[in-house]
Scaffold this active site. Sequence first.
Site, short mmCIF file in Angstrom:
data_model
loop_
_atom_site.label_atom_id
_atom_site.label_comp_id
_atom_site.label_asym_id
_atom_site.label_seq_id
_atom_site.Cartn_x
_atom_site.Cartn_y
_atom_site.Cartn_z
N ARG A 85 -9.10 -8.27 -43.39
CA ARG A 85 -10.02 -9.14 -44.28
C ARG A 85 -9.58 -10.54 -44.15
O ARG A 85 -8.24 -10.73 -44.42
CB ARG A 85 -10.18 -8.68 -45.70
CG ARG A 85 -10.67 -9.57 -46.44
CD ARG A 85 -12.15 -9.53 -47.01
NE ARG A 85 -12.48 -10.68 -47.82
CZ ARG A 85 -13.14 -10.50 -48.74
NH1 ARG A 85 -13.37 -9.40 -49.22
NH2 ARG A 85 -13.66 -11.49 -49.55
N ARG A 124 -17.02 -11.27 -43.19
CA ARG A 124 -15.54 -10.89 -43.54
C ARG A 124 -15.75 -9.44 -42.84
O ARG A 124 -16.67 -8.61 -42.77
CB ARG A 124 -15.18 -10.63 -44.98
CG ARG A 124 -16.40 -9.69 -45.77
CD ARG A 124 -17.62 -10.28 -46.19
NE ARG A 124 -17.57 -11.74 -46.89
CZ ARG A 124 -17.30 -11.92 -47.82
NH1 ARG A 124 -16.94 -10.89 -48.79
NH2 ARG A 124 -17.22 -13.02 -48.54
N ASP A 137 -16.34 -4.29 -53.49
CA ASP A 137 -16.24 -4.64 -55.21
C ASP A 137 -16.57 -3.45 -55.93
O ASP A 137 -17.20 -2.43 -55.73
CB ASP A 137 -17.65 -5.54 -55.22
CG ASP A 137 -17.58 -6.75 -54.39
OD1 ASP A 137 -16.49 -7.40 -54.38
OD2 ASP A 137 -18.57 -7.09 -53.94
#
Length: 161
Positions: free
Chosen positions: A86, A95, A100
Amino acid sequence: MSRIVTAYLGLGANLGDRQSQLRQAIERLNQTPGIRVTRLSSVYETAPVGYLDQPNFYNLVAEVKTTLTPNALLSVILQIEQKLHRVREVRWGPRTIDIDILLYGDRAIEQDELQIPHPRMKERAFVLVPLSELAGNKIIPGTDQTVEQWAGALTPDQQIR
Ligand SMILES: Nc1nc2nc(S)n(CCO)c2c(=O)[nH]1
């Protein structure tokens, strides 16, 4: 024996082989001691939200059972993002992989580096639609509403295109 908590992770990729990036991230999560990936939503191709001048994302939501604390789970996630190359050039830019923490049990968490429920979840179809597949009836911590009600409240322009 630490308690087992059900958490929901949002995964997104929009660089390179998106499907492969997502698969590798899921494998690495599942190989991590203290994390078991138990269910996966469908994969959605979604138009970028936030920074529009970038390729479409592939998004999915993973259900995990974990004995890690929220902060330990976050640091595992950051390590996996690093390992999958990343590169954080532009904050909202393309990315290889983005993971998350959307929900962690019924906990509401407000820390500098970690907010749960995820602060931008409410207006993100690319999160709420796959999350509804797995946990539509779940009450969003800190509210009296379910994931399905949030997904149902998305405006047309927030829909997945
Ligand atoms: N469709 C879509 N747009 C996004 N914008 C950002 S930033 N991200 C990264 C997740 O925060 C995404 C994403 O995963 N999907």
